[in-house]
Design a protein around this motif. Structure first.
Motif, short mmCIF file in Angstrom:
data_model
loop_
_atom_site.label_atom_id
_atom_site.label_comp_id
_atom_site.label_asym_id
_atom_site.label_seq_id
_atom_site.Cartn_x
_atom_site.Cartn_y
_atom_site.Cartn_z
N ASP A 109 0.82 -1.21 0.00
CA ASP A 109 0.00 0.00 0.00
C ASP A 109 0.86 1.26 0.00
O ASP A 109 0.33 2.37 -0.18
CB ASP A 109 -0.99 0.00 1.17
N GLN A 110 2.18 1.09 0.16
CA GLN A 110 3.09 2.24 0.09
C GLN A 110 3.65 2.44 -1.33
O GLN A 110 4.40 3.39 -1.56
CB GLN A 110 4.25 2.05 1.07
N GLN A 115 -0.61 4.85 -3.60
CA GLN A 115 -0.77 6.15 -2.95
C GLN A 115 -1.47 7.14 -3.87
O GLN A 115 -2.33 7.91 -3.44
CB GLN A 115 0.60 6.69 -2.52
#
Length: 547
Positions: A109-110, A115
């Protein structure tokens, strides 16, 4: 392009390195590229043909690196791209090929893409790279369907807008920190072509493809319920899953095959595909798709002679039907080590792991004896084989890891109901009298090592002819010398019940498997024995005899 007779991967033994647990050169308690490079000589001496590295990419490490934030860089935890290049160069000097893990089902999710997706509105091109959906219910408060995560709990997480109001949901078959890509989006396809070429240009000899039976989801994302006792990664008999083994995934692998075929040197693709039956798994290794697919049906077969014979026959037949070798495997970073698993007395689905409260815990003596016999049997079979780091030392599963030291997402997402995979990922013991048994110069380890591993350290086993390390070295040397990987297996018709016996090239292989079974030792020269033999082969023993 080489011919089938000289394609290295058809007969190769490939050694899996789990980087964070292999060797630590920096002293932070986590293995790294420097540690791998320093120990490659040990692997060349072992006699393997190639190494496979589990993920080392830039990652928040929520799932031990399988949550990738940048697919074209090395996480500082493990070193730098220059360190990777040095490792590949040293491996090639030693005659070892290098396979790298790639994780196409999801990102972290980074990751910059995700993002951007979170910052973009519903229906945007940024969100189209992943699987975002509106929720059900009057206000979208319910997830889009009932899918469960591999790690336990729901496979959907709801987003929150900047003003604090709830938004859409995104799909994650694994942890909530691992959103699934949408592989119907051409932009995703193009990006992974770029990633493949990046590592191939740096000298990678191929890729182990994580979740190779995933990626494509059924149209409409229909509800699907998984049985409580099912394997976490699929591979069970039953209704067709809408997210595992969808036919559309084969188009992705044909595309990837065309990419690796652009490069010289027989670069390969190896599939992690938890698929049954074997006739279906063989689709992953058709001539225009992948080269290898891990034989999980073999890995999961109980220590029973009739069952093992059946899966060996089926494997050879089904893979040969598509022109591929069977790729045998007994252990990896996701399953209970086979020196323990083969002595479990209760069911243990893949991914659940074992710990102090597990039913049917193994007898370590029986487990090691069966583990050695199983290894000697596997390494005599025709085709290719994978060896997981530490199995050449006879390492058992680490069972008594304190609750507070566990790190697998499965442990947390199931609130301790499942132990997960930490027990097979504990750092290796290299030297019995060194800090962290030689894994790290400072004595730091990201998971605690069992004290009994001091007696299993590599230096203790190095010069012992009866050690598991010596057994593996001998088996790998003889396998190459005798051409067993390319030989034809012929069952010995009059072998007693409970015994597996076959001819392969110039030798006979005998394995006493069912409880209490012993058999007379055949006349001839004993080349290899997993346990001491006299006039008989005792239970849970494999021997190679030249007659």
């Amino acid at each position: 392009m080489s011919t089938a007779a000289d394609e290295w991967w058809r007969t190769a033994v490939i050694y899996q390195i789990y980087p964070r647990s292999f060797a630590d050169s920096s002293g932070d308690g986590i293995g790294d590229m420097g540690g791998i490079t320093a120990r490659l000589g040990d692997l060349a001496a072992l006699g393997v043909d190639a190494i496979w590295l589990s993920p080392f990419y830039t990652s928040p490490q929520k799932d031990a690196g399988y949550d990738v934030a940048d697919f074209t860089d090395v996480d500082p935890l493990f070193g730098t791209l220059a360190d990777f290049d040095a490792m590949v160069g040293r491996a090639h000097e030693l005659g070892l090929r290098v396979i790298v893990d790639i994780v196409p089902n999801h990102s972290s999710d980074q990751h910059a893409w995700f993002q951007a997706a979170l910052a973009a509105p519903a229906g945007s091109p940024e969100r189209a790279r992943y699987i975002f959906r509106d929720g059900k219910g009057e206000a979208g408060e319910l997830p889009p369907n009932n899918w469960e995560s591999v790690f336990g709990g729901p496979a959907w997480t709801r987003t929150v807008h900047a003003d604090g109001t709830p938004g859409q949901w995104y799909l994650h078959l694994f942890d909530s920190s691992q959103p699934d890509f949408d592989w119907s989006n051409p932009e995703v396809l193009d990006e992974f072509d770029r990633v493949l070429r990046f590592w191939l240009d740096r000298g990678a000899d191929g890729f182990r493809v994580d979740v190779a039976h995933g990626l494509i989801k059924a149209d409409g994302l229909p509800d699907f319920a998984v049985a409580d006792d099912a394997n976490s990664m699929g591979g069970d008999e039953g209704p067709q899953s809408p997210y595992w083994a969808q036919e559309g995934v084969h188009e992705v692998w044909r595309r990837w095959r065309s990419v690796v075929d652009e490069y010289e040197g027989d670069r390969i693709l190896a599939a992690e595909a938890w698929v049954v039956p074997l006739s279906k798994m063989a689709k992953w290794v058709r001539s225009d798709e992948m080269h290898q697919a891990f034989n999980f049906a073999y890995l999961e077969t109980d220590w029973k002679a009739a069952d093992l014979r059946a899966v060996i026959d089926e494997s050879i037949e089904e893979f040969a039907a598509v022109g591929a070798p069977s790729t045998w495997v007994l252990s990896n970073h996701d399953v209970v080590r086979h020196a323990s698993r083969l002595a479990l007395t209760a069911d243990n689905p893949q991914g659940h792991g074992i710990g102090p409260r597990t039913e049917g815990l193994p007898d370590p003596v029986v487990g090691l004896r069966r583990g050695r016999a199983a290894s000697a049997l596997m390494l005599a079979l025709p085709g290719s084989a994978y060896v997981y780091q530490g199995e050449e030392l006879g390492l058992p599963e680490a069972i008594d890891i304190p609750d507070e030291a566990r790190q697998d997402p499965t442990w947390f997402r199931t609130e301790g109901e499942r132990y997960g995979r930490d027990g097979c990922r504990v750092p290796l013991p290299w030297r019995t009298d060194a800090p962290a048994y030689g894994f790290s110069p400072t004595g730091q380890t990201w998971l605690p090592q069992p004290s009994e591993w001091a007696l299993l350290a590599r230096d203790v086993q190095e010069d012992s002819p009866s050690s598991t390390l010596s057994l593996y070295r001998s088996a790998l040397s003889l396998r190459r010398e005798l051409g067993l990987a390319s030989a034809t297996l012929e069952w010995i018709a009059d072998a007693p019940a409970g015994v597996l016996a076959f001819r392969s090239g110039d030798i006979e292989v005998w394995s006493t498997i069912d409880p209490g079974v012993e058999v007379a030792l055949p006349d001839g020269e004993v080349l290899l024995a997993s346990s001491d033999v006299t006039a008989t082969i005792p239970p849970d023993t494999t021997v190679w005899v030249r007659r």
